[in-house]
Design a protein around this motif. Sequence first.
Motif, mmCIF file in Angstrom:
data_model
loop_
_atom_site.group_PDB
_atom_site.id
_atom_site.type_symbol
_atom_site.label_atom_id
_atom_site.label_comp_id
_atom_site.label_asym_id
_atom_site.label_seq_id
_atom_site.Cartn_x
_atom_site.Cartn_y
_atom_site.Cartn_z
ATOM 1 N N ALA A 28 0.833 -1.206 0.000
ATOM 2 C CA ALA A 28 0.000 0.000 0.000
ATOM 3 C C ALA A 28 0.866 1.255 0.000
ATOM 4 N N ARG A 29 2.061 1.159 0.569
ATOM 5 C CA ARG A 29 2.968 2.318 0.579
ATOM 6 C C ARG A 29 3.746 2.444 -0.731
ATOM 7 N N LEU A 30 3.575 1.456 -1.613
ATOM 8 C CA LEU A 30 4.250 1.477 -2.914
ATOM 9 C C LEU A 30 3.187 1.456 -4.016
ATOM 10 N N PRO A 31 2.512 2.590 -4.233
ATOM 11 C CA PRO A 31 1.370 2.615 -5.146
ATOM 12 C C PRO A 31 1.731 2.365 -6.612
ATOM 13 N N TRP A 32 2.979 2.456 -6.978
ATOM 14 C CA TRP A 32 3.374 2.267 -8.373
ATOM 15 C C TRP A 32 3.472 0.796 -8.762
ATOM 16 N N LEU A 33 3.379 -0.123 -7.786
ATOM 17 C CA LEU A 33 3.453 -1.548 -8.108
ATOM 18 C C LEU A 33 2.209 -1.990 -8.873
ATOM 19 N N THR A 34 2.427 -2.830 -9.864
ATOM 20 C CA THR A 34 1.291 -3.423 -10.568
ATOM 21 C C THR A 34 0.723 -4.535 -9.683
ATOM 22 N N GLY A 35 -0.422 -5.031 -10.068
ATOM 23 C CA GLY A 35 -1.049 -6.104 -9.288
ATOM 24 C C GLY A 35 -0.160 -7.330 -9.169
ATOM 25 N N SER A 36 0.454 -7.733 -10.279
ATOM 26 C CA SER A 36 1.310 -8.924 -10.248
ATOM 27 C C SER A 36 2.590 -8.658 -9.453
ATOM 28 N N GLN A 37 3.101 -7.425 -9.520
ATOM 29 C CA GLN A 37 4.286 -7.086 -8.731
ATOM 30 C C GLN A 37 3.964 -7.110 -7.234
ATOM 31 N N ALA A 38 2.802 -6.597 -6.872
ATOM 32 C CA ALA A 38 2.387 -6.613 -5.464
ATOM 33 C C ALA A 38 2.195 -8.048 -4.971
ATOM 34 N N GLU A 39 1.609 -8.895 -5.833
ATOM 35 C CA GLU A 39 1.446 -10.301 -5.458
ATOM 36 C C GLU A 39 2.802 -10.979 -5.284
ATOM 37 N N ASP A 40 3.724 -10.672 -6.193
ATOM 38 C CA ASP A 40 5.067 -11.259 -6.106
ATOM 39 C C ASP A 40 5.784 -10.784 -4.846
ATOM 40 N N LEU A 41 5.685 -9.486 -4.569
ATOM 41 C CA LEU A 41 6.318 -8.942 -3.366
ATOM 42 C C LEU A 41 5.699 -9.563 -2.112
ATOM 43 N N THR A 42 4.383 -9.686 -2.100
ATOM 44 C CA THR A 42 3.691 -10.297 -0.961
ATOM 45 C C THR A 42 4.150 -11.737 -0.769
ATOM 46 N N SER A 43 4.218 -12.483 -1.850
ATOM 47 C CA SER A 43 4.636 -13.884 -1.783
ATOM 48 C C SER A 43 6.066 -14.006 -1.264
ATOM 49 N N ARG A 44 6.965 -13.206 -1.812
ATOM 50 C CA ARG A 44 8.377 -13.269 -1.380
ATOM 51 C C ARG A 44 8.541 -12.807 0.069
#
Length: 109
Positions: A28-44
């Motif tokens: 949420a603090r990184l609004p420029w992430l795409t949906g798939s990037q946010a999912e990848d970051l969340t997973s990692r």
Amino acid sequence: MLVNQVEGYLLVQAEREQALREAAALCARLPWLTGSQAEDLTSRYCEQRLHLTRRTLQAVAARAEQLRKEYEARYAALRHTLLKRHAACASLLLICASALGTGFHLLPH
């Protein structure tokens, strides 16, 4: 044993949920992430967090086991020392009682 497994499972689930909340807050603090990037970051993030938690819990469990062994050894040593002291005191009391009994028999009536 089953209780420990259930407790471990519940702890892992709680840790996973906490990691997911933290990852969501980070994304949420990184609004420029795409949906798939946010999912990848969340997973990692969750994977790393659970790995770190597992390592920490293993270290804590190993230390607890080490302390348990140290305390058991110390307890056994203290018990052994106490038993020796009680045996010595009991022997001394028997010797004193025996000496007193013998002394009373030697006294004239």
